[in-house]
Design a protein around this motif. Structure first.
Motif, PDB file in Angstrom:
ATOM      1  N   CYS A  26       2.506   5.119 -14.381  1.00  0.00           N
ATOM      2  CA  CYS A  26       1.977   5.461 -13.027  1.00  0.00           C
ATOM      3  C   CYS A  26       1.032   6.843 -13.160  1.00  0.00           C
ATOM      4  N   ASP A  56      -0.211   3.170  -8.244  1.00  0.00           N
ATOM      5  CA  ASP A  56      -0.863   2.129  -9.116  1.00  0.00           C
ATOM      6  C   ASP A  56      -0.262   2.249 -10.429  1.00  0.00           C
ATOM      7  N   TYR A  57       0.215   0.952 -10.930  1.00  0.00           N
ATOM      8  CA  TYR A  57       0.719   0.871 -12.281  1.00  0.00           C
ATOM      9  C   TYR A  57      -0.095   0.450 -13.234  1.00  0.00           C
ATOM     10  N   HIS A  58      -0.569   0.890 -14.284  1.00  0.00           N
ATOM     11  CA  HIS A  58      -1.556   0.465 -15.124  1.00  0.00           C
ATOM     12  C   HIS A  58      -1.323   1.000 -16.643  1.00  0.00           C
ATOM     13  N   LYS A  93      -4.760   7.599 -14.506  1.00  0.00           N
ATOM     14  CA  LYS A  93      -5.527   6.008 -14.252  1.00  0.00           C
ATOM     15  C   LYS A  93      -5.684   5.287 -15.273  1.00  0.00           C
ATOM     16  N   GLU A  94      -6.164   4.185 -15.306  1.00  0.00           N
ATOM     17  CA  GLU A  94      -6.375   3.173 -16.266  1.00  0.00           C
ATOM     18  C   GLU A  94      -7.038   3.562 -17.423  1.00  0.00           C
ATOM     19  N   ASP A 104       0.800  -1.316   0.043  1.00  0.00           N
ATOM     20  CA  ASP A 104       0.082   0.076   0.074  1.00  0.00           C
ATOM     21  C   ASP A 104       0.858   1.216   0.032  1.00  0.00           C
ATOM     22  N   LYS A 146       2.729   0.845 -20.040  1.00  0.00           N
ATOM     23  CA  LYS A 146       2.389   0.700 -18.454  1.00  0.00           C
ATOM     24  C   LYS A 146       2.925   1.993 -17.774  1.00  0.00           C
TER      25      LYS A 146
END
Length: 76
Positions: free
Chosen positions: A27, A8-10, A30-31, A4, A25
């Protein structure tokens, strides 16, 4: 790795200056977000060897307007 604490890696979509796209990919955002590049290896002088002026937001015109009178001397 500690849980945590990592971002977020998207997957995001990159749009190059010539309009080509690819997915990678990141950070960032957002996705599914899109990153539109102003400068990339296809347009940057370091890779192309060609000079190109990129005027983002009219900065060159603003500079020219501000300093238009400098250097222009009046003859006495």
């Amino acid at each position: 790795m500690k849980p945590d604490i990592h971002p977020d890696y998207h997957e995001i979509t990159i749009i190059m200056t010539d309009g080509t796209t690819y997915k990678t990919k990141s950070c960032m955002g957002k996705e599914g977000d899109t990153l539109r590049l102003d400068i990339d290896p296809k347009s940057h002088p370091a890779w192309t060897g060609q000079q190109r002026i990129i005027d983002t937001g009219g900065q060159i015109a603003k500079f020219n307007k501000k300093f238009a009178g400098i250097g222009a001397r009046k003859k006495a």
